[in-house]
Write a protein that holds these residues in place. Structure first.
Motif, PDB file in Angstrom:
ATOM      1  N   ASP A 157      57.625-115.941 -40.114  1.00  0.00           N
ATOM      2  CA  ASP A 157      57.693-114.508 -39.823  1.00  0.00           C
ATOM      3  C   ASP A 157      57.880-113.665 -41.077  1.00  0.00           C
ATOM      4  O   ASP A 157      58.386-112.536 -41.001  1.00  0.00           O
ATOM      5  CB  ASP A 157      58.818-114.196 -38.816  1.00  0.00           C
ATOM      6  N   ARG A 158      57.456-114.175 -42.231  1.00  0.00           N
ATOM      7  CA  ARG A 158      57.479-113.373 -43.445  1.00  0.00           C
ATOM      8  C   ARG A 158      56.148-112.644 -43.586  1.00  0.00           C
ATOM      9  O   ARG A 158      55.097-113.148 -43.206  1.00  0.00           O
ATOM     10  CB  ARG A 158      57.750-114.224 -44.677  1.00  0.00           C
ATOM     11  N   VAL A 159      56.207-111.446 -44.149  1.00  0.00           N
ATOM     12  CA  VAL A 159      55.028-110.590 -44.232  1.00  0.00           C
ATOM     13  C   VAL A 159      54.156-111.033 -45.404  1.00  0.00           C
ATOM     14  O   VAL A 159      54.563-110.943 -46.571  1.00  0.00           O
ATOM     15  CB  VAL A 159      55.434-109.121 -44.402  1.00  0.00           C
ATOM     16  N   LEU A 160      52.953-111.511 -45.086  1.00  0.00           N
ATOM     17  CA  LEU A 160      51.983-111.887 -46.115  1.00  0.00           C
ATOM     18  C   LEU A 160      51.152-110.697 -46.554  1.00  0.00           C
ATOM     19  O   LEU A 160      50.713-110.624 -47.708  1.00  0.00           O
ATOM     20  CB  LEU A 160      51.059-112.986 -45.590  1.00  0.00           C
ATOM     21  N   CYS A 211      49.006-109.123 -30.783  1.00  0.00           N
ATOM     22  CA  CYS A 211      49.038-110.235 -31.742  1.00  0.00           C
ATOM     23  C   CYS A 211      47.775-111.075 -31.619  1.00  0.00           C
ATOM     24  O   CYS A 211      47.242-111.231 -30.523  1.00  0.00           O
ATOM     25  CB  CYS A 211      50.264-111.120 -31.503  1.00  0.00           C
ATOM     26  N   GLN A 212      47.333-111.599 -32.738  1.00  0.00           N
ATOM     27  CA  GLN A 212      46.233-112.553 -32.733  1.00  0.00           C
ATOM     28  C   GLN A 212      46.282-113.367 -34.022  1.00  0.00           C
ATOM     29  O   GLN A 212      46.828-112.925 -35.036  1.00  0.00           O
ATOM     30  CB  GLN A 212      44.878-111.849 -32.600  1.00  0.00           C
ATOM     31  N   HIS A 213      45.723-114.577 -33.950  1.00  0.00           N
ATOM     32  CA  HIS A 213      45.705-115.442 -35.132  1.00  0.00           C
ATOM     33  C   HIS A 213      44.547-115.025 -36.025  1.00  0.00           C
ATOM     34  O   HIS A 213      43.466-114.677 -35.561  1.00  0.00           O
ATOM     35  CB  HIS A 213      45.548-116.905 -34.715  1.00  0.00           C
ATOM     36  N   ILE A 214      44.793-115.056 -37.347  1.00  0.00           N
ATOM     37  CA  ILE A 214      43.763-114.671 -38.309  1.00  0.00           C
ATOM     38  C   ILE A 214      43.703-115.740 -39.397  1.00  0.00           C
ATOM     39  O   ILE A 214      44.735-116.283 -39.814  1.00  0.00           O
ATOM     40  CB  ILE A 214      44.057-113.281 -38.910  1.00  0.00           C
ATOM     41  N   ARG A 221      46.054-116.498 -43.942  1.00  0.00           N
ATOM     42  CA  ARG A 221      46.134-117.214 -42.677  1.00  0.00           C
ATOM     43  C   ARG A 221      47.494-116.945 -42.052  1.00  0.00           C
ATOM     44  O   ARG A 221      48.525-117.045 -42.711  1.00  0.00           O
ATOM     45  CB  ARG A 221      45.958-118.722 -42.901  1.00  0.00           C
ATOM     46  N   GLY A 222      47.497-116.584 -40.751  1.00  0.00           N
ATOM     47  CA  GLY A 222      48.762-116.324 -40.086  1.00  0.00           C
ATOM     48  C   GLY A 222      48.566-115.527 -38.813  1.00  0.00           C
ATOM     49  O   GLY A 222      47.469-115.463 -38.243  1.00  0.00           O
TER      50      GLY A 222
END
Length: 481
Positions: A157-160, A211-214, A221-222
């Protein structure tokens, strides 16, 4: 010029002709062209013999930055320092202008010092670069103008990544931060829904989030979280919910009034008949029937009391007007006093009315403000009923405040103000079978009239519920309700 060691002259020519980079060889002193490879000849459209007598103006774009002086300065830097790089726009024999990336390198030959210029056509590359820059600029403008915030979170849950709109909505320090510290409800969104976000120490606001995976190759990626502010919508829905409750309350109130009017009308007739029968019977009894007369006298008093109750009820519920009128707040309190005292007598609670000596003119809907008065007083009576009988006292006061507003306060000696800060939102009740809606409705009624309703601690013990209403110039005589 001799070929490199171990290479025949023919092999050397084959190697130079196979080069895709264009090569021009200049004299390091005069900067005259000595030789050109096949790629340079094909790109410029001249043979080596035709190139040798040409000068910079003959084969360069006619622009200031490609003048002969600047060209010589560039080649001179290479001759002096060993290497020099620039962008140079050549002009071919056909007149076509060719933008190139050119590298000039000093070369020590056996017979002389030369400057070898290697160049390649970068016009298409520059166009692609311009398109990429324009696209990137547009994307930045679009992302910066979005109302939605975008963050990408890793498995911890860290902001990339955080968009400009996300930092604008939440905080400039989002990059690399633990997004859980921004989630006021204690959970990081994993599905679509409504959530409260805020930077540490800031006021939480409501956001709709998806929310969605990217996964962008190996670069990013996250879990991508898109969110936008819906605080105004949530507040509007909350106001609508309260208004709906208020309208439901008024509907029930009107229905109750209709029923009370019907009951009062139906019961008053048999009561009147019973009163007349008792009076007639008492007149026919002789003087020696003292015990019977005593019983009849008490029956008359009780019947008369019931008639007064019904009369008061009919007067009160009969005034269900929805339009505001100018009236005296003291008169509204006196009108409600009878019902408050009836409630207090059931619990052996003493109610003291300390009304202002002067009129307190207000513009309001009498029935609604009367409902607030009775609601606050009834709550105070119920709270006080839990105390020892000697301490069961409720005080109702009215006064004019320093800024000229009309104020009513209800004081009790109970357990103090409610601990819940949302006491006027319909979530608090100290009664076993209460719903807490009475205080919420009272708050809405007072706010609708432009007033305020609050609660404070009473000294030395208990609570003070107080409301104020806007002042009305005293030269307007109030209408007696």
């Amino acid at each position: 010029m001799s070929p490199g060691e171990g290479l025949a002259a023919a092999d050397f020519r084959e190697l130079t002709d196979a080069l895709k980079y264009c090569v021009l060889l200049h004299d390091a002193r005069t900067f005259d062209i000595l030789w050109a490879n096949r790629a340079a000849c094909e790109l410029l459209g001249w043979t080596v013999d035709e190139l040798r007598p040409l000068k910079a103006p003959d084969m360069s774009k006619n622009a200031r930055q490609y003048s002969r002086t600047l060209g010589h300065r560039w080649l001179g830097r290479a001759a002096q320092h060993g290497v020099s790089t620039t962008e140079w726009c050549y002009r071919a024999r056909s007149g076509e202008e060719i933008l190139t990336e050119a590298i000039a390198i000093r070369v020590e030959l056996a017979e002389r010092t030369a400057v070898m210029v290697q160049f390649r056509d970068i016009a298409e590359e520059k166009a692609v670069r311009r398109d990429l820059f324009r696209t990137e600029h547009r994307l930045r403008a679009f992302l910066g103008g979005l109302a939605e915030g975008i963050v990408v979170l890793d498995d911890a849950d860290r902001v990339l990544f955080a968009s400009e709109s996300a930092t604008r909505l939440l905080d400039d320090g989002l990059d690399g931060a633990d997004f859980g510290t921004y989630c006021c409800d204690g959970r990081v969104p994993e599905r679509e829904g409504r959530y409260r976000f805020a930077a540490p120490g800031a006021t939480p606001r409501w956001y709709a989030a998806t929310c969605q995976h990217i996964e962008i190759e190996s670069d990013l990626r996250g879990r991508m979280l898109l969110f936008y502010d819906i605080t105004d919508r949530v507040r509007a829905e909350e106001r609508h919910r309260r208004d709906t409750q208020h309208l439901d309350h008024l509907a029930r109130y009107n229905a109750m009034g209709d029923m009370a009017m019907a009951i009062a009308h139906e019961v008053s007739q048999p009561l009147s008949a019973a009163y007349n029968f008792v009076e007639g019977t008492r007149g026919r009894l002789g003087a020696g029937q003292e015990s019977v007369l005593w019983g009849l006298d008490n029956a008359v008093r009780q019947i008369d009391r019931a008639r007064r109750i019904l009369a008061s009820l009919r007067q009160y519920v009969g005034r269900l007007e929805q339009s505001e009128q100018l009236t005296d707040l003291n008169a509204i309190v006196r009108d409600c006093a009878y019902f408050v005292e009836l409630r207090a007598q059931e619990h052996a609670v003493a109610v003291e009315f300390e009304l202002a000596a002067e009129p307190l003119p207000v513009r309001c809907e009498n029935v609604l403000i009367g409902q607030v008065v009775m609601n606050l007083a009834a709550n105070a009576v119920d709270e006080t009923a839990r105390l020892p009988e000697a301490e069961r006292t409720v005080t109702v006061t009215t006064r004019r405040t320093g800024d000229g507003r009309a104020e009513l306060a209800v004081r009790d000696r109970g357990h103090g103000p409610p601990p819940d800060e949302r006491v006027f939102e319909g979530v608090f009740t100290a009664k076993e079978n209460g719903s807490g809606i009475g205080l919420a409705l009272s708050h809405r009624i007072i706010a609708r009239h432009g007033g305020t309703l609050d609660v404070h601690a009473n000294e030395p013990r208990g609570s003070v519920f107080r409301f104020t209403l806007p002042a009305v110039p005293t030269h307007h005589p109030p209408t007696e309700p």
